[in-house]
Write a protein that holds these residues in place. Structure first.
Motif, PDB file in Angstrom:
ATOM      1  N   ILE A 396      24.550  52.530   8.863  1.00 35.22           N
ATOM      2  CA  ILE A 396      24.798  51.357   9.705  1.00 35.22           C
ATOM      3  C   ILE A 396      24.304  51.682  11.101  1.00 35.22           C
ATOM      4  O   ILE A 396      24.321  52.837  11.529  1.00 35.22           O
ATOM      5  N   ASN A 397      23.851  50.663  11.799  1.00 33.24           N
ATOM      6  CA  ASN A 397      23.350  50.841  13.166  1.00 33.24           C
ATOM      7  C   ASN A 397      24.012  49.804  14.068  1.00 33.24           C
ATOM      8  O   ASN A 397      23.597  48.640  14.096  1.00 33.24           O
ATOM      9  N   PRO A 398      25.063  50.192  14.797  1.00 32.33           N
ATOM     10  CA  PRO A 398      25.744  49.235  15.662  1.00 32.33           C
ATOM     11  C   PRO A 398      24.831  48.559  16.676  1.00 32.33           C
ATOM     12  O   PRO A 398      25.115  47.440  17.126  1.00 32.33           O
ATOM     13  N   LEU A 399      23.730  49.210  17.032  1.00 33.48           N
ATOM     14  CA  LEU A 399      22.822  48.607  18.015  1.00 33.48           C
ATOM     15  C   LEU A 399      22.147  47.347  17.497  1.00 33.48           C
ATOM     16  O   LEU A 399      21.567  46.586  18.281  1.00 33.48           O
ATOM     17  N   ASP A 400      22.224  47.097  16.181  1.00 34.39           N
ATOM     18  CA  ASP A 400      21.705  45.837  15.651  1.00 34.39           C
ATOM     19  C   ASP A 400      22.465  44.643  16.223  1.00 34.39           C
ATOM     20  O   ASP A 400      21.948  43.515  16.225  1.00 34.39           O
ATOM     21  N   MET A 401      23.689  44.872  16.689  1.00 33.51           N
ATOM     22  CA  MET A 401      24.487  43.791  17.288  1.00 33.51           C
ATOM     23  C   MET A 401      24.228  43.637  18.777  1.00 33.51           C
ATOM     24  O   MET A 401      24.470  42.567  19.344  1.00 33.51           O
ATOM     25  N   VAL A 402      23.801  44.710  19.431  1.00 30.41           N
ATOM     26  CA  VAL A 402      23.861  44.780  20.893  1.00 30.41           C
ATOM     27  C   VAL A 402      22.620  44.152  21.514  1.00 30.41           C
ATOM     28  O   VAL A 402      21.501  44.595  21.285  1.00 30.41           O
ATOM     29  N   THR A 403      22.847  43.126  22.297  1.00 31.15           N
ATOM     30  CA  THR A 403      21.737  42.398  22.919  1.00 31.15           C
ATOM     31  C   THR A 403      21.660  42.584  24.430  1.00 31.15           C
ATOM     32  O   THR A 403      20.615  42.335  25.030  1.00 31.15           O
ATOM     33  N   HIS A 404      22.752  43.011  25.064  1.00 32.14           N
ATOM     34  CA  HIS A 404      22.789  43.100  26.524  1.00 32.14           C
ATOM     35  C   HIS A 404      23.499  44.361  26.984  1.00 32.14           C
ATOM     36  O   HIS A 404      24.400  44.880  26.310  1.00 32.14           O
ATOM     37  N   ARG A 420      30.511  30.317  26.880  1.00 28.34           N
ATOM     38  CA  ARG A 420      29.585  29.246  26.501  1.00 28.34           C
ATOM     39  C   ARG A 420      28.625  29.664  25.388  1.00 28.34           C
ATOM     40  O   ARG A 420      27.700  28.933  25.062  1.00 28.34           O
ATOM     41  N   ARG A 421      28.872  30.849  24.812  1.00 32.24           N
ATOM     42  CA  ARG A 421      28.033  31.388  23.740  1.00 32.24           C
ATOM     43  C   ARG A 421      26.565  31.378  24.152  1.00 32.24           C
ATOM     44  O   ARG A 421      25.691  30.843  23.461  1.00 32.24           O
ATOM     45  N   GLN A 422      26.318  31.940  25.318  1.00 31.45           N
ATOM     46  CA  GLN A 422      24.973  31.949  25.878  1.00 31.45           C
ATOM     47  C   GLN A 422      23.963  32.430  24.853  1.00 31.45           C
ATOM     48  O   GLN A 422      24.141  33.461  24.213  1.00 31.45           O
ATOM     49  N   GLU A 423      22.924  31.663  24.680  1.00 36.57           N
ATOM     50  CA  GLU A 423      21.945  31.963  23.636  1.00 36.57           C
ATOM     51  C   GLU A 423      21.336  33.347  23.862  1.00 36.57           C
ATOM     52  O   GLU A 423      20.949  33.710  24.971  1.00 36.57           O
ATOM     53  N   GLY A 424      21.284  34.100  22.805  1.00 35.77           N
ATOM     54  CA  GLY A 424      20.717  35.435  22.854  1.00 35.77           C
ATOM     55  C   GLY A 424      21.722  36.531  23.143  1.00 35.77           C
ATOM     56  O   GLY A 424      21.380  37.714  23.073  1.00 35.77           O
ATOM     57  N   MET A 425      22.971  36.164  23.466  1.00 37.41           N
ATOM     58  CA  MET A 425      23.986  37.166  23.788  1.00 37.41           C
ATOM     59  C   MET A 425      24.919  37.334  22.593  1.00 37.41           C
ATOM     60  O   MET A 425      25.732  36.458  22.288  1.00 37.41           O
ATOM     61  N   GLN A 426      24.805  38.477  21.903  1.00 37.94           N
ATOM     62  CA  GLN A 426      25.645  38.746  20.749  1.00 37.94           C
ATOM     63  C   GLN A 426      26.731  39.767  21.123  1.00 37.94           C
ATOM     64  O   GLN A 426      27.837  39.404  21.417  1.00 37.94           O
ATOM     65  N   LYS A 427      26.394  41.033  21.163  1.00 41.62           N
ATOM     66  CA  LYS A 427      27.352  42.056  21.591  1.00 41.62           C
ATOM     67  C   LYS A 427      26.815  42.715  22.851  1.00 41.62           C
ATOM     68  O   LYS A 427      25.598  42.895  22.995  1.00 41.62           O
ATOM     69  N   VAL A 428      27.715  43.095  23.744  1.00 41.34           N
ATOM     70  CA  VAL A 428      27.339  43.563  25.073  1.00 41.34           C
ATOM     71  C   VAL A 428      27.896  44.968  25.290  1.00 41.34           C
ATOM     72  O   VAL A 428      29.004  45.289  24.855  1.00 41.34           O
ATOM     73  N   SER A 442      18.798  51.080  23.043  1.00 41.33           N
ATOM     74  CA  SER A 442      19.788  50.283  23.775  1.00 41.33           C
ATOM     75  C   SER A 442      19.083  49.322  24.721  1.00 41.33           C
ATOM     76  O   SER A 442      18.050  49.649  25.299  1.00 41.33           O
ATOM     77  N   PRO A 443      19.630  48.118  24.917  1.00 39.85           N
ATOM     78  CA  PRO A 443      19.001  47.168  25.859  1.00 39.85           C
ATOM     79  C   PRO A 443      18.981  47.719  27.289  1.00 39.85           C
ATOM     80  O   PRO A 443      19.834  48.523  27.665  1.00 39.85           O
ATOM     81  N   GLU A 444      18.020  47.270  28.046  1.00 46.78           N
ATOM     82  CA  GLU A 444      17.982  47.600  29.464  1.00 46.78           C
ATOM     83  C   GLU A 444      19.040  46.812  30.224  1.00 46.78           C
ATOM     84  O   GLU A 444      19.541  45.786  29.736  1.00 46.78           O
ATOM     85  N   LEU A 445      19.377  47.264  31.408  1.00 46.38           N
ATOM     86  CA  LEU A 445      20.407  46.631  32.202  1.00 46.38           C
ATOM     87  C   LEU A 445      19.987  45.227  32.608  1.00 46.38           C
ATOM     88  O   LEU A 445      18.851  44.986  33.042  1.00 46.38           O
ATOM     89  N   THR A 446      20.924  44.285  32.447  1.00 44.09           N
ATOM     90  CA  THR A 446      20.713  42.901  32.845  1.00 44.09           C
ATOM     91  C   THR A 446      21.674  42.558  33.976  1.00 44.09           C
ATOM     92  O   THR A 446      22.854  42.889  33.905  1.00 44.09           O
ATOM     93  N   LYS A 447      21.186  41.886  35.014  1.00 42.88           N
ATOM     94  CA  LYS A 447      22.027  41.427  36.095  1.00 42.88           C
ATOM     95  C   LYS A 447      22.406  39.981  35.816  1.00 42.88           C
ATOM     96  O   LYS A 447      21.538  39.108  35.716  1.00 42.88           O
ATOM     97  N   LEU A 448      23.692  39.708  35.668  1.00 42.51           N
ATOM     98  CA  LEU A 448      24.142  38.340  35.373  1.00 42.51           C
ATOM     99  C   LEU A 448      24.332  37.541  36.647  1.00 42.51           C
ATOM    100  O   LEU A 448      24.578  38.077  37.702  1.00 42.51           O
TER     101      LEU A 448
END
Length: 448
Positions: A396-404, A420-428, A442-448
């Motif tokens: 199993i690869n938990p990173l398959d869930m991680v988008t942000h 709001r279930r922002q599109e493209g955001m699954q697990k953070v 792992s995803p790169e850092l995102t500034k919200l």
């Protein structure tokens, strides 16, 4: 919301049950004597009222009980069940309570009776807080620990004990959570698992809840070889329930979601191509989820898994009944599941339900022999060593869930985006100033 605050007043009037063997209601280190009086302050995410969270400074936690461990947090996350707190629907949340029940980090300090972990160890915490010694803990039913939650209302409502939970209101013991820079972990020997060097934080973190919860949902409901499984809810737990259902031998898995979360169906199908999907917001005219599933699977699925939750009403009747405090949860998804599956099928409930639901189709349940299984909060400690090995073996690869990947300072914006279930955001993956550089994949850092 009003009922939740009224519950706090009742609890204070009635008093606790005095069954706990650990200090409870340490939900904010600025209260009482639970934080260090001098020294550095820490950042922590606190609930400030309905749909309002803030990152504030407070004292650093200290060892309160002999078995406590102080963990320097290197990673945390947000869960769909955190939204129930955000909305104020979980009883006995108080302003200033520190949120977050999923976290990993590095041990900084241990109490005098701690033997299994030491300063410098990389660890992940289980979200249910267990003593390891009571009757239920001895059976590895750690989420039903009898000694970490002395809340009287919980015991009265459910007729039995539930374990304390990090960052999940005084209804579950009032323990400060891990969406913070530091956290106190009671019974650290029981509630912390050491992470090996070949498992980065971005994978190990999810042993705290989502992996164990999804796995428990699947195995507790009894998914078997040859089963056709329908899953309601395409969040991270639904995604992993799909994967675990196939690994348990299911021949077909059908995932159901829609509305603002419909994009998640395509996201998960891109990871698991053999998955089938149903978008409830895009059904043919006159069709329902039940009728669609009966067409897709003649006779209906063998197993249905509820990975959504009970607070999201679809119809006006339930919307107003929840609004007026006439019920805490809607029975709509449960009724869909009962009428969709074949006779004598199995239904597992993993999505959070707080209390009471009206208009439940108990007749269909009884008359068609449905096995309705409340999976309960996952006994994480029962499964996490097995799941850790699955990660190490790349099964199993938990990173398959991680988008942000986001910073702790952005938690208010993250809650709003998750709401709001922002599109493209699954697990953070939520970082702190102590986090390690991003692991491979792992995803790169995102500034919200």
């Amino acid at each position: 919301m009003a009922a939740s605050q009224a519950a706090n007043l009742v609890e204070k009037a009635v008093g606790h049950s005095d069954n706990a063997s650990v200090t409870t209601d340490v939900s904010n280190y600025a209260k009482g004597t639970y934080g260090e009086e001098t020294g550095e302050k820490i950042k922590a995410t606190v609930w400030q009222g309905k749909n309002s969270v803030e990152v504030v400074e407070m004292p650093k936690p200290r060892v309160v009980d002999e078995g406590d461990v102080i963990v320097k947090v290197t990673g945390s996350t947000i869960c769909g069940s955190d939204l129930h707190l955000y909305h104020g629907v979980i009883p006995q949340l108080e302003k200033g309570d520190v949120l977050g029940h999923e976290f990993c980090g590095v041990v900084e300090r241990v109490g005098p009776t701690v033997k299994n972990v030491k300063a410098g160890d990389r660890v992940v915490a289980a979200f249910p807080i267990a003593c390891g010694e009571c009757r239920n803990c001895q059976k590895k039913l750690t989420s039903a620990c009898e000694r970490t939650n002395e809340n009287s209302i919980t015991n009265a409502m459910y007729g039995k004990r539930t374990a304390g939970i990090f960052g999940y209101s005084h209804f579950t013991g009032g323990f400060a959570g891990g969406q913070a820079e530091y956290v106190r972990v009671p019974y650290g020997d029981v509630n912390l698992l050491q992470l090996p060097d070949d498992v980065p934080d971005e994978k190990g973190l999810y042993l705290s809840d989502v992996l164990a919860t999804a796995y428990h949902c699947v195995v507790d409901t009894g998914v078997e070889k040859g089963d056709v499984v329908a899953i309601w809810g395409a969040g991270p737990i639904g995604q992993m329930a799909v994967e675990f259902s196939f690994s348990q031998g299911a021949t077909r898995v059908i995932l159901i979601d829609g509305g603002a979360g419909a994009w998640r169906l395509d996201y998960i199908k891109s990871k698991i191509p053999k998955l089938e999907t149903v978008d409830f917001s895009n059904l043919p005219k006159g069709e329902s989820i039940t009728s669609q599933l009966k067409k897709i699977v003649p006779g209906g699925p063998d197993v249905a898994l509820e990975c959504a939750a009970g607070e999201y009403a679809k119809g006006w009747a339930h919307y107003f009944e929840i609004l007026l405090g006439m019920e805490t949860d809607t029975s709509e998804i449960l009724n869909e599941m009962i009428t969709s599956v074949r006779p004598f099928a199995r239904i597992g409930i993993t999505g959070v339900y707080a209390g009471y639901a009206n208009h439940f189709n108990i007749g269909a349940l009884m008359q068609t022999g449905i096995r309705l299984i409340g999976n309960g909060q996952a006994p994480v400690q029962k499964y996490w060593e097995h799941l850790l090995e699955l990660i190490r073996q790349d099964e199993i690869n938990p990173l398959d869930m991680v988008t942000h990947r986001v910073q702790l300072d952005d938690m208010a914006e993250l809650y709003a985006a998750f709401e709001r279930r922002q599109e493209g955001m699954q697990k953070v993956y939520v970082t702190t100033r102590f986090s390690h550089p991003p692991a491979a994949g792992s995803p790169e850092l995102t500034k919200l």
